[in-house]
Write a protein that holds these residues in place. Structure first.
Motif, mmCIF file in Angstrom:
data_model
loop_
_atom_site.group_PDB
_atom_site.id
_atom_site.type_symbol
_atom_site.label_atom_id
_atom_site.label_comp_id
_atom_site.label_asym_id
_atom_site.label_seq_id
_atom_site.Cartn_x
_atom_site.Cartn_y
_atom_site.Cartn_z
ATOM 1 N N ARG A 80 62.737 61.975 65.995
ATOM 2 C CA ARG A 80 61.555 62.821 66.103
ATOM 3 C C ARG A 80 62.000 64.267 66.149
ATOM 4 O O ARG A 80 63.032 64.579 66.756
ATOM 5 C CB ARG A 80 60.772 62.486 67.365
ATOM 6 C CG ARG A 80 60.129 61.134 67.293
ATOM 7 C CD ARG A 80 59.248 60.905 68.473
ATOM 8 N NE ARG A 80 58.553 59.652 68.302
ATOM 9 C CZ ARG A 80 57.764 59.144 69.191
ATOM 10 N NH1 ARG A 80 57.560 59.753 70.332
ATOM 11 N NH2 ARG A 80 57.152 57.998 68.959
ATOM 12 N N ALA A 81 61.228 65.134 65.535
ATOM 13 C CA ALA A 81 61.552 66.556 65.516
ATOM 14 C C ALA A 81 61.756 67.072 66.931
ATOM 15 O O ALA A 81 61.006 66.744 67.843
ATOM 16 C CB ALA A 81 60.428 67.338 64.831
ATOM 17 N N GLY A 82 62.804 67.863 67.118
ATOM 18 C CA GLY A 82 63.088 68.459 68.411
ATOM 19 C C GLY A 82 63.829 67.557 69.377
ATOM 20 O O GLY A 82 64.107 67.956 70.501
ATOM 21 N N GLU A 83 64.124 66.326 68.967
ATOM 22 C CA GLU A 83 64.835 65.393 69.830
ATOM 23 C C GLU A 83 66.048 64.860 69.083
ATOM 24 O O GLU A 83 66.072 64.842 67.858
ATOM 25 C CB GLU A 83 63.932 64.213 70.215
ATOM 26 C CG GLU A 83 62.736 64.599 71.041
ATOM 27 C CD GLU A 83 61.892 63.392 71.430
ATOM 28 O OE1 GLU A 83 62.367 62.252 71.263
ATOM 29 O OE2 GLU A 83 60.766 63.601 71.883
ATOM 30 N N PRO A 84 67.056 64.408 69.820
ATOM 31 C CA PRO A 84 68.199 63.796 69.125
ATOM 32 C C PRO A 84 67.787 62.437 68.552
ATOM 33 O O PRO A 84 66.836 61.819 69.034
ATOM 34 C CB PRO A 84 69.242 63.630 70.228
ATOM 35 C CG PRO A 84 68.477 63.644 71.504
ATOM 36 C CD PRO A 84 67.244 64.459 71.267
ATOM 37 N N PRO A 85 68.486 61.977 67.520
ATOM 38 C CA PRO A 85 68.193 60.646 66.982
ATOM 39 C C PRO A 85 68.404 59.577 68.056
ATOM 40 O O PRO A 85 69.161 59.781 69.000
ATOM 41 C CB PRO A 85 69.215 60.467 65.862
ATOM 42 C CG PRO A 85 69.703 61.834 65.552
ATOM 43 C CD PRO A 85 69.581 62.624 66.814
ATOM 44 N N GLN A 86 67.726 58.461 67.878
ATOM 45 C CA GLN A 86 67.901 57.332 68.785
ATOM 46 C C GLN A 86 68.314 56.124 67.965
ATOM 47 O O GLN A 86 67.709 55.808 66.945
ATOM 48 C CB GLN A 86 66.613 57.019 69.533
ATOM 49 C CG GLN A 86 66.766 55.833 70.466
ATOM 50 C CD GLN A 86 65.567 55.638 71.367
ATOM 51 O OE1 GLN A 86 64.751 56.522 71.538
ATOM 52 N NE2 GLN A 86 65.454 54.481 71.942
ATOM 53 N N VAL A 87 69.375 55.462 68.404
ATOM 54 C CA VAL A 87 69.856 54.244 67.766
ATOM 55 C C VAL A 87 69.626 53.100 68.745
ATOM 56 O O VAL A 87 70.016 53.188 69.904
ATOM 57 C CB VAL A 87 71.359 54.345 67.426
ATOM 58 C CG1 VAL A 87 71.872 53.026 66.857
ATOM 59 C CG2 VAL A 87 71.607 55.479 66.448
ATOM 60 N N VAL A 88 68.975 52.037 68.273
ATOM 61 C CA VAL A 88 68.782 50.843 69.093
ATOM 62 C C VAL A 88 69.595 49.732 68.442
ATOM 63 O O VAL A 88 69.419 49.434 67.267
ATOM 64 C CB VAL A 88 67.291 50.441 69.188
ATOM 65 C CG1 VAL A 88 67.139 49.157 70.000
ATOM 66 C CG2 VAL A 88 66.461 51.560 69.784
ATOM 67 N N LEU A 89 70.509 49.154 69.213
ATOM 68 C CA LEU A 89 71.343 48.057 68.738
ATOM 69 C C LEU A 89 70.795 46.753 69.305
ATOM 70 O O LEU A 89 70.540 46.659 70.497
ATOM 71 C CB LEU A 89 72.790 48.259 69.195
ATOM 72 C CG LEU A 89 73.439 49.586 68.778
ATOM 73 C CD1 LEU A 89 74.792 49.735 69.454
ATOM 74 C CD2 LEU A 89 73.565 49.672 67.276
ATOM 75 N N PHE A 90 70.620 45.764 68.454
ATOM 76 C CA PHE A 90 70.105 44.464 68.880
ATOM 77 C C PHE A 90 71.290 43.512 69.019
ATOM 78 O O PHE A 90 71.950 43.181 68.038
ATOM 79 C CB PHE A 90 69.095 43.924 67.867
ATOM 80 C CG PHE A 90 67.875 44.784 67.746
ATOM 81 C CD1 PHE A 90 66.820 44.656 68.630
ATOM 82 C CD2 PHE A 90 67.800 45.760 66.758
ATOM 83 C CE1 PHE A 90 65.706 45.463 68.528
ATOM 84 C CE2 PHE A 90 66.691 46.567 66.651
ATOM 85 C CZ PHE A 90 65.639 46.425 67.544
#
Length: 124
Positions: A43-53
């Motif tokens: 999302r703009a203004g936030e760091p990327p988020q990675v979700v590992l399953f």
């Protein structure tokens, strides 16, 4: 908020090769057998988020420049049941019969219906 100093951020590298991906978190290679999948969102203004399953019963240690979360893969059954319950059978049949890729061989109508359902599920 300065996300560059956020202690929860890790360096993540994902190299996708067809149906497989190599995932490194803080220069540490993840065991491909430990994971059943991943998602990346930003999302703009936030760091990327990675979700590992992770796979059932697998314990993993994660380090990485995205926020990293470990989650169980949701059961697709309930969502699929809701989706299918809303399908109008007549509309599905009409759409499948009108498809330009409708074949003439065995099971062509079933294949066209499944293709149509998949497209509707993806919003196509």
């Amino acid at each position: 908020m300065d996300h560059n100093n956020d202690e929860n951020l890790h360096r993540v590298q994902i190299t996708a090769r067809g149906a497989k991906a190599a995932i490194e978190i803080d220069d540490q290679q993840m065991d491909p057998g430990a994971l059943s999948g991943y998602t990346v969102s930003h999302r703009a203004g936030e760091p990327p988020q990675v979700v590992l399953f992770s796979r059932d019963g697998v314990e993993s240690v994660f380090e990485g420049l995205a926020r990293v979360a470990v989650a169980d893969m949701p059961d697709p059954g309930p969502a699929a049941a809701v989706f299918l319950a809303d399908i109008d059978a007549e509309e599905l049949e009409r759409a499948a019969l009108a498809r330009p890729d409708l074949g003439t061989g065995p099971h062509s109508l079933t294949l066209a219906m499944l293709t149509q359902l998949g497209e509707w599920a993806r919003g196509v």
